[in-house]
Write an enzyme that holds these catalytic residues in place. Sequence first.
Site, short mmCIF file in Angstrom:
data_model
loop_
_atom_site.label_atom_id
_atom_site.label_comp_id
_atom_site.label_asym_id
_atom_site.label_seq_id
_atom_site.Cartn_x
_atom_site.Cartn_y
_atom_site.Cartn_z
N GLY A 208 33.19 36.97 41.61
CA GLY A 208 33.21 36.58 40.18
C GLY A 208 32.65 37.68 39.33
O GLY A 208 32.53 38.83 39.78
N ASN A 209 32.32 37.36 38.10
CA ASN A 209 31.69 38.35 37.22
C ASN A 209 30.79 37.64 36.22
O ASN A 209 30.71 36.42 36.20
CB ASN A 209 32.75 39.23 36.55
CG ASN A 209 33.70 38.41 35.69
OD1 ASN A 209 33.29 37.81 34.71
ND2 ASN A 209 34.97 38.35 36.09
#
Length: 400
Positions: A208-209
């Site tokens: 993810g980020n």
Amino acid sequence: MIRGKHIILGITGGIAAYKSAMLARLFIKAGAEVQVVMTPSAREFITPVTLSALTGKPVVSEFFTANTGEWHSHVDLGLWADAMVIAPATACTIGKMAHGVADNMLVTTYLSAKAPVFVAPAMDLDMMAHPSTRANLELLRSYGNHIIEPASGELASHLIGKGRMEEPENILRVLEDFFEKGETLRGKRALVTAGPTYEKIDPVRFIGNYSSGKMGYALAEELAERGAEVTLVSGPVTVSTTHPQVNVIKVESAREMLAEAEKAFPESDITVLTAAVADYAPAEVADRKIKREESEIPTIGLVKNPDIAATLGARKRPGQMIIGFALETDNEEAHALDKIRRKNLDAICLNSLRTPGAGFAVDTNLVTILTADGQKLPGELKSKREVAADIVDFITNSLS
Ligand code: CTP
């Protein structure tokens, strides 16, 4: 613009309540229908008789009328309203609204209201400056309420500072501007992507980020407030919106985001792509948790994710507008201009991670808008909501 609108005027117990009579009169003169809802302590400052005479409607301040048992439905009132204006709003009522303390008719009506809510605080300067008041106002703002900041001047305490309720004429102007703005994108459809995408590794892990989704949600709400019907395709985020004109579709991966964006895109006049889409996804998703003991250090093979912006850009028809975002660390403008070209965008909002206060997770942002036809519109560091307003101003100007 305010003619024919239904306005709930909420009055709380502060000295400035005497100005609410003038505000009620201004709303009526402008052609609105006004229903006053008072807290019990507001009645110590101004009488319901004055307000019912001005508005032509009995004032509501209790859940029911004692002698007849007639029930006053806060739900019906909340549905009737096109706007709710709480003026003056005391520190006490602001606190109750921020935390859902529904112990009077005004706060229950606020919690039931589907319409936009405007809050005009009035209190002593020290109360206004107190961190708890500021935090409660921030909470109200984060729920999408509009805060009409108090002016500075002499207060009832004879102290001089910030805390005077904004003058009724100016509150009327805020409402008029709001309703006027609400017509600009009426009949238009908008598509917004927001937040990160999560690309599954196994049932408990993902790639993810740091994207919070705040910029995309602020844009979706701003577009809706100008009258557009908005589809917001959102990755996993903690922010939310209750705007009735924003239809939120929650997704997890880039592929899911693309599928939902593709459905909404053909009908969309305006598309704004704020999502931080993961560029790669694991080539294989393990169907059970990868165990530490079972294998050597695992290698996660990656495959390329679809480029949502480029996919939609390739299908863009005349009359459709696509705005992208670019978060860069170096060679910012060159990279952003290259993305406009590669993805067939009309403009890109560039923010640099080198700018303090801009980018992921923070509440502020600074964007420079670069357009396909070579314009460069530099911005300033502002709240994400204000940045959203600037971007939507750019969109409305480009459409007209
Ligand atoms: N975007 C998208 N789908 C992707 C990647 C990006 O829709 N798979 C969109 C973003 O929402 C943004 C714009 O494209 O509006 C630019 O995103 P960015 O991540 O900066 O672009 P990339 O093409 O991934 O370029 P790079 O990561 O190399 O900077």
